[in-house]
Each structure stands twice: as C-alpha cells, then as structure tokens.
Motif scaffolding. Structure first.
Motif, PDB file in Angstrom:
ATOM      1  N   GLY A   1       0.801  -1.227   0.000  1.00  0.00           N
ATOM      2  CA  GLY A   1       0.000   0.000   0.000  1.00  0.00           C
ATOM      3  C   GLY A   1       0.828   1.269   0.000  1.00  0.00           C
ATOM      4  N   ALA A   2       2.163   1.132  -0.011  1.00  0.00           N
ATOM      5  CA  ALA A   2       3.005   2.333  -0.060  1.00  0.00           C
ATOM      6  C   ALA A   2       2.841   3.013  -1.419  1.00  0.00           C
ATOM      7  CB  ALA A   2       4.458   1.955   0.174  1.00  0.00           C
ATOM      8  N   ILE A   3       2.805   2.198  -2.461  1.00  0.00           N
ATOM      9  CA  ILE A   3       2.523   2.725  -3.804  1.00  0.00           C
ATOM     10  C   ILE A   3       1.071   2.387  -4.121  1.00  0.00           C
ATOM     11  CG2 ILE A   3       3.078   2.554  -6.262  1.00  0.00           C
ATOM     12  CD1 ILE A   3       5.926   1.832  -5.516  1.00  0.00           C
ATOM     13  N   ASN A   4       0.353   3.393  -4.562  1.00  0.00           N
ATOM     14  CA  ASN A   4      -1.052   3.179  -4.918  1.00  0.00           C
ATOM     15  C   ASN A   4      -1.134   2.361  -6.213  1.00  0.00           C
ATOM     16  OD1 ASN A   4      -3.756   3.659  -5.897  1.00  0.00           O
ATOM     17  ND2 ASN A   4      -3.865   5.297  -4.387  1.00  0.00           N
ATOM     18  N   LYS A   5      -1.992   1.340  -6.223  1.00  0.00           N
ATOM     19  CA  LYS A   5      -2.102   0.468  -7.405  1.00  0.00           C
ATOM     20  C   LYS A   5      -2.483   1.233  -8.677  1.00  0.00           C
ATOM     21  CE  LYS A   5      -3.062  -4.064  -5.564  1.00  0.00           C
ATOM     22  NZ  LYS A   5      -4.059  -4.976  -5.068  1.00  0.00           N
ATOM     23  N   ILE A   6      -3.180   2.350  -8.471  1.00  0.00           N
ATOM     24  CA  ILE A   6      -3.602   3.137  -9.643  1.00  0.00           C
ATOM     25  C   ILE A   6      -2.389   3.588 -10.470  1.00  0.00           C
ATOM     26  CG2 ILE A   6      -4.764   5.293 -10.335  1.00  0.00           C
ATOM     27  CD1 ILE A   6      -6.651   4.891  -8.008  1.00  0.00           C
ATOM     28  N   ALA A   7      -1.235   3.652  -9.787  1.00  0.00           N
ATOM     29  CA  ALA A   7      -0.003   4.027 -10.510  1.00  0.00           C
ATOM     30  C   ALA A   7       0.225   3.101 -11.696  1.00  0.00           C
ATOM     31  CB  ALA A   7       1.192   3.972  -9.567  1.00  0.00           C
ATOM     32  N   TRP A   8      -0.208   1.856 -11.570  1.00  0.00           N
ATOM     33  CA  TRP A   8       0.062   0.867 -12.621  1.00  0.00           C
ATOM     34  C   TRP A   8      -1.178   0.497 -13.423  1.00  0.00           C
ATOM     35  CZ3 TRP A   8       4.675   2.029 -11.916  1.00  0.00           C
ATOM     36  CH2 TRP A   8       5.310   1.968 -10.678  1.00  0.00           C
ATOM     37  N   THR A   9      -2.335   1.030 -13.040  1.00  0.00           N
ATOM     38  CA  THR A   9      -3.557   0.644 -13.764  1.00  0.00           C
ATOM     39  C   THR A   9      -4.283   1.846 -14.381  1.00  0.00           C
ATOM     40  OG1 THR A   9      -4.818   0.749 -11.718  1.00  0.00           O
ATOM     41  CG2 THR A   9      -3.995  -1.412 -12.373  1.00  0.00           C
ATOM     42  N   GLY A  10      -4.115   3.027 -13.793  1.00  0.00           N
ATOM     43  CA  GLY A  10      -4.823   4.203 -14.312  1.00  0.00           C
ATOM     44  C   GLY A  10      -4.033   4.860 -15.425  1.00  0.00           C
ATOM     45  N   ARG A  11      -4.640   5.865 -16.035  1.00  0.00           N
ATOM     46  CA  ARG A  11      -3.930   6.554 -17.114  1.00  0.00           C
ATOM     47  C   ARG A  11      -3.729   8.013 -16.741  1.00  0.00           C
ATOM     48  NH1 ARG A  11      -2.288   6.405 -22.500  1.00  0.00           N
ATOM     49  NH2 ARG A  11      -2.635   8.391 -23.542  1.00  0.00           N
ATOM     50  N   TRP A  12      -4.785   8.813 -16.842  1.00  0.00           N
ATOM     51  CA  TRP A  12      -4.652  10.239 -16.588  1.00  0.00           C
ATOM     52  C   TRP A  12      -5.615  10.676 -15.478  1.00  0.00           C
ATOM     53  CZ3 TRP A  12      -2.124  14.708 -17.151  1.00  0.00           C
ATOM     54  CH2 TRP A  12      -2.822  15.893 -17.035  1.00  0.00           C
ATOM     55  N   VAL A  13      -6.895  10.440 -15.707  1.00  0.00           N
ATOM     56  CA  VAL A  13      -7.902  10.904 -14.750  1.00  0.00           C
ATOM     57  C   VAL A  13      -7.727  10.205 -13.398  1.00  0.00           C
ATOM     58  CG1 VAL A  13     -10.394  10.997 -14.283  1.00  0.00           C
ATOM     59  CG2 VAL A  13      -9.550  11.414 -16.587  1.00  0.00           C
TER      60      VAL A  13
END
Lengths: 416, 312
Positions: free
Chosen positions: A233-245
């Motif tokens: 949980g230190a790095i948010n998973k969205i870092a690797w799954t999201g794009r821009w928004v």
C-alpha cells in the motif's frame, strides 16, 4: 463550345466542388494546419492567422483541430490519401515514426539558414526533436515530469522534505501509507514512469538502440521492490492501472503523499483538490532530477506543396510574441526562452504554485529520459509495458516478466 | 399441330421470355445501387484486407509479400491476441445471461401487475441511449471515489476499502459485461415480450385443464414457442457484444493491461496506435471467420432459418 470542352469544364467544376476544403487549401498559396486538442485557443489562433495572412498577402489558412486520440488516426489516413496537412502539431514520440517513414520534412536546412530562430529555443528541448541527426519539429509547448507532494501528509508523517533518492521515495511512501492513505503514484503512459528506472541506472535499450538492455538483476530487484511496495500500500495500485484521470484524481483527493506527473497535471489536480494551496502542495524534481518529457512540436508534412510558406507559418506560430501570449494565457512553457521568461513572470504573482511547478520544467533539462528517438516507439512501449505491469502488480515474478518483455521487445526490434 | 397454332405457341413463349427478361432487368436495376455500394464498401475492402494480411505494409512503405508471417506471429507469439480472443468469447457467452434476465423481466411485465407499462418503458429506456453515454454513466457508477456502487458497498459495510472496479484485473471485464447486458436488456425484453404476446392463450388454458402447473406450462409452451425470438436476441446480442468497441473504448480502453481488450479494440490499437495495419488485417480475417462460425452455429441451432423471408 464543343461537347468535349463542356464535359471537361463540368468535370473540373464538379471535382473542385467535391474536393474537401482543406485539400483545396493545399493548392498554391494555401496552407493547412492540424493542431492537437487546442481548440480553446481559437481566438488567439485566428488573430495570429490573420496577422500571418497580412504579412503574406494572398495566403489562405485552413485550421483543423483534433482531440488527442483522434489526431494520429486522422493524420495517418490523410497520409495514405496523399492529403496530409502542411503543418502538424505532434505530441510525444509519434513524430519519430512519421519522420522515419518519410512523412515529415527535414527542417535541418531551414534551421541552418536561420540560426537566430534556432537560438530562440532551449537547446535540450530542441534536441529532443532530432532523429538521425536531422531536426523534424519546432517546440510549440513543452512539459516534463516532476514530483508533486502533499505537504500536509508529509507533516503528519514527520517528514521534513521531499525525497532525494529512490530509497527515500519508497521509505517515505511506506511511512505515509495508512488505511486509505498511500504514499506514491505515478502517471504511466508515454514512458512517464521511466524516471523510476533511470534513477536506478536501468536503461531500456543498448546505446545503439538495437537490443534490449533492461533485463538485468538490478532491474529484477527494482521491480520486486516496486511490487512489494505496491502490495504493502506504499505505492497506490492506480499508478500501474490508471492513465490520466484516475491517478491525478486520486492525488487530488488528498490521500496520496506524492505524485510523479508532468506539469499539466497541476491544473487538473488543482481543479479537483480544494485542499491545494502553496502551504499544502509542493513541487520539486524527482530523485536524481530525472524526468520524462511530453512535448508538442510543429512539423511540416513532406507532401506540402508550400514548404517555405509552411515553415514561415511554423516560425510565426512559435515566435516570441505568440509563444509569450500562449505561455501567459494557457500557463504552459513553450521552450522559447524569452517567451517562457515573460510567461513565468506573469504567473509568479497570480499563482505562485503554478510558478513553482513551471519553474521545475526549466531545470535539469539535460536529465530527460524516456524520450528515445525510436521509429517503433509505440510498438516497443506496447511490448514492454504489460510485462512491467504484471511484475509490479505481483501477477508475475519480476525475472519472468523481464524475460518475457525482453523477448517481446526483441521481436519488435527484429521486425524493424 | 397447325402452323398457326405453332406460331402462336412460339410467340407466347417469346412473350413470356421477354417478360421474364424485363422482370429480371427491373429487379437487377433496383438491386444494382445497393449491390454497388455493398461491393465498394464491403466486398472490396474485405478482399483488400485479406490481401493485406499476407503483406508487410505501412502507410508510407510499399507492400511486401510475407506469406503467413502475420498469422504465425498471431498464433505463436502474441499473448494479447489470445487474451483479446478469450475476452471476446467471454462477452459473446454473456449474451445468454442477458437474455435470461430479459426473459424473466418480460414474463413479469407480461403479467397483470399494476403499472406494467411504466416498467416496460423503464426497462426499454436503456436501449435507445447512445453507447458512449452508457459507458460514461457506468464509468461513474463504478468509480472508485465517487461511484454509486462503491458508496453503497461501503455504506452497507460490505467493504472497508473502495474497490477500483475498472482498474482491477479481476473486476474490469465483469463490469464491462454488466454494462453491456444492461444496455441490451430493454431490446431483448421487447423482442421476447412481442414473442410472448403471439402465443395463443388457449394453449395455456388447455394445459391448465390438463393439470400442468405454471412451471410445466412455461417449459412446454412458452419456451418452445419463444425459440425464434430467443435466437433473434442471441444473434443480435452476440453481434452487438463482439462489436461493442465504443463501450469498452470509453469505459476502460481495453485496460487495465489488456484485461478488457477484445478483438475489435485490439485491431484498432494495432492499426492506429502502432501503425501495424498489416497485422491488424490478419487479426481482422480471423475475427471475420470467428463471426461467420458463431453466426452459422446460431443459425443451425435455430433451425437454419434465422433471417429467412417467409412467403404466404
């Protein structure tokens, strides 16, 4: 008038009427210009086009603006049809493929004839538009990644200053993560995550760009660490799954400690995060001062019937006057040194935070990464990223993912 | 037979022949514009696409014949192709689920419940909505921070942490399928409802007299007589599913990773993001064959007469 003449005239008239307007604009003394999602600057553009027309009597300009996802497809269809616009605004590394395939005009002779014009621009940004020692674009507006940090979360976690090393970045992220709160996010498209690799000394390809260079024990160790930090949980998973928004939105919610993103993110984040002010948001360089650019530049299609005139229009669109106005209105940097100075000056008092963000874009421009001039950039990106993503999300062992990525990238390089 | 009679017979046959020729010319004249358009916009591109699949070509490079290289790459090296294929088949397989739900709803709104017209309208409303609008609505519904589904789940203490539905490798595809089913539900329901209303009431009365309970009546009368409607729903639903480019493009753009990639989105990305028109053409050929096979299978299952014209 005989029947043949009547038929010929009729066909010519019908052909002219049936021809698309912007194709007609390719005829003598007519220019067409295609821009990338900047329709909001219509007033400024129209004014400048009028001025250009006054300086070049008899010239007509056809302006088309397309949204980001539509522009590449549109330009490619126009290339195939032989009706490419004279001037095109291109973002990221798309231009390299088009340049390598002979779609864009080599601007080097124009630059050699006009050294004063070249001197207007930051040389590092200028050199990011060089492929095989030839210049293909003139900077229109530029951006590179930086590290945003939530000062409130830093204070709550007892952290005094932003991280200066990769180890600190991870340990700070861990310190700040708690329940819904996570420590770090990055944008991941267009190699924007590559500074994380670069700060650990990992290269994508060998210096000659012929072979993959990323499958090393150091890279596997790094991916393992990123995976562990993500799982914790230190790095948010969205870092690797999201794009821009998604990543920008998550940071704007105030529950993420740091965001590695380019300067354009500031305006999105500020628009969504009510908590944002100079006391709560900081902007600094990422550890090692590494960054990935996402620049816009103007190029000229090789098929242009008026390359001289097209270059004159490019010069006009990137002149100190227009660049200054663009920098002031849109709050962007243009790589035009004088214009950026004036733009920054006007932002300084209005929005000190925007000033701090934009200031980072002019620092360490010699430490840009992820902007390799690769003719098959999109294919390499697509071969590498899914495996990287599998590793950092813990879906695959780092070593296996890197080996699979190496095979995929090698295939792309071999095909080219 | 006298000479006059023979002449008359020949003249009659010539007249009939001329009439049938004229009729044929007339028919072909009416068909010609559509056939020309069909040839120009369907057959020729298809033929060119097949040709392209055996070549290495990009917009600014001349085509080079490479045989089956694109197909070899697709079947042997390309993991994304296989994932997109399985996802496409998964979405096709979800069509019966939507049809089953629609059947239940159609039975419900076909009964004598109060306000059934309102329910019919409400259920049908999802269908005329633009797919892009549906995608945006569901994207918000599934949003991690402001989405209704996460809000409800957290209010009911079903989860402590918000679930990033569309950014999750586990949830993204089911979410897209759910949105797809929701959009098609109204259409399925109307087709099935129309089918239900054509079933003669006296069949149910007779079965009731014979002592059949409602489940047996449904099994022995409703389902068999609904078969044409159900197969129509399946064929349309299946075609809609495999071509639901806009829904996926807007909701997830094929992500995360390639978790929601289907063949059409992959073909688009290959052609326009990676400038691999040749390889995209090869996948299009496989996609075309897949569609042919599925449609043929559906047609066979329905008795081989889906889309046939019935003459009185």
């Amino acid at each position: 008038m005989d029947r043949r003449t009547v038929l010929k005239t009729g066909l010519t008239v019908a052909g002219t009427l049936a021809m698309p307007a912007y194709l007609r604009a390719q005829s003598n003394k007519k220019l067409s210009i295609l821009t990338w999602n900047i329709a909001d600057q219509e007033a400024l553009f129209k004014e400048e086009f009028e001025e250009f027309k006054k300086a070049n009597p008899g010239v007509e300009i056809e302006w088309l603006d397309k949204k980001g996802p539509d522009l590449p497809a549109f330009y490619q269809t126009q290339l195939v049809a032989g009706t490419a616009p004279d001037v095109i605004d291109i973002q990221g590394a798309l231009w390299v493929e088009w340049a390598a395939n002979g779609a864009l005009l080599d601007l080097t002779p124009y630059f050699q004839n006009d050294p004063a014009f070249v001197k207007l621009f930051n040389p590092d940004y200028m050199s990011s538009f060089v492929y095989e020692k030839k210049n293909y674009l003139v900077p229109f507006y530029v951006a590179k990644t930086l590290l945003y940090y939530n000062k409130t979360m830093f204070k709550e976690a007892g952290l005094a200053a932003p991280p200066r090393t990769f180890d600190e970045l991870l340990s700070f992220s861990q310190t700040m993560s708690n329940g819904e709160k996570t420590g770090f996010l990055t944008l991941n498209f267009d190699w924007l995550y590559w500074p994380l690799m670069k700060m650990n000394g990992i290269e994508l390809l060998t210096p000659d760009n012929k072979k993959p260079a990323f499958n090393t024990p150091a890279a596997a160790a790094l991916l393992d660490r990123l995976a562990k930090s993500t799982a914790a949980g230190a790095i948010n998973k969205i870092a690797w799954t999201g794009r821009w928004v998604e990543p920008n939105g998550a940071f704007a919610s105030g529950t993420v400690g740091m965001l590695q993103a380019h300067s354009a993110s500031y305006f999105f984040v500020k628009g969504q995060g009510r908590w944002i002010n100079p006391d709560t948001l900081g902007a600094t360089q990422a550890p090692g001062d590494w960054s990935t650019p996402t620049n816009h530049g103007f190029g000229i299609s090789k098929s242009s019937k008026n390359p001289e005139l097209a270059f004159a229009l490019v010069k006009h669109m990137t002149s100190v006057k227009l660049a200054t106005r663009l920098a002031q209105i849109r709050r962007v940097l243009t790589a035009n040194t004088e214009a950026d100075k004036a733009g920054l000056e006007s932002v300084k008092s209005d929005d000190p935070l925007a000033y701090a963000v934009l200031q980072t874009q002019l620092e360490h421009t010699d430490k840009m990464t992820g902007n390799w001039p690769l003719a098959n950039d999109a294919q390499i990106k697509e071969a590498f990223w899914p495996e990287f993503q599998n590793a950092v999300l813990g879906r695959k062992e780092a070593k296996t993912a890197l080996a699979d990525a190496e095979r995929a990238v090698t295939r792309v390089l071999r095909r080219s | 037979m006298s000479v006059t009679a023979m002449d008359s017979s020949v003249a009659r046959s010539r007249f009939t022949e001329r009439r049938s020729t004229r009729k044929a010319v007339l028919i072909w004249s009416f068909l010609a514009p559509s056939l020309v358009i069909f040839l120009l916009y369907r057959i020729l591109p298809l033929a060119w696409n097949v040709l392209l699949s055996f070549e290495a070509w990009s917009p600014l490079k001349p085509a080079v014949f490479i045989g089956f290289d694109n197909y070899r790459e697709m079947f042997q090296d390309d993991d994304v192709f296989w994932q997109a294929l399985w996802n496409t088949l998964g979405i096709i397989a979800s069509a019966p689920l939507g049809i089953a739900i629609a059947l239940g709803l159609a039975l419900l709104v076909n009964s004598n419940i109060r306000g059934r017209d309102v329910y019919r309208t409400l259920i049908f409303l999802s269908y005329p909505l633009m797919t892009v609008a549906v995608a945006i609505i569901w994207r918000w519904m599934f949003d991690e921070r402001v989405g209704l589904i996460n809000y409800v789940a957290r209010s009911l203490h079903l989860t402590d942490q918000p679930i990033p539905f569309l950014n999750s490798f586990t949830w993204a595809l089911p979410c897209v399928i759910a949105a797809n089913i929701w959009q098609m539900l109204g259409f399925y329901m109307i087709i099935i409802l129309t089918g239900l209303q054509t079933i003669p009431g006296n069949l149910y009365e007779a079965a009731e007299i014979d002592g059949a309970n409602s489940f047996r009546r449904f099994l022995r009368i409703t389902l068999p007589l609904l078969r044409p409607s159900l197969f129509l729903c399946f064929v349309i639903g299946m075609l809609n599913s495999v071509t639901s480019f806009d829904l996926i493009y807007v909701m997830t753009n094929g992500g995360p990773g390639h978790a929601t990639e289907i063949l059409v989105t992959y073909i688009y990305k290959l052609a326009f993001n990676q400038t691999r028109f040749d390889y995209a053409a090869a996948i299009t050929v496989v996609f075309f064959l897949l569609l042919l096979a599925v449609t043929w299978g559906a047609n066979r299952l329905s008795g081989g007469n889906v889309g046939a014209v019935e003459y009185d």
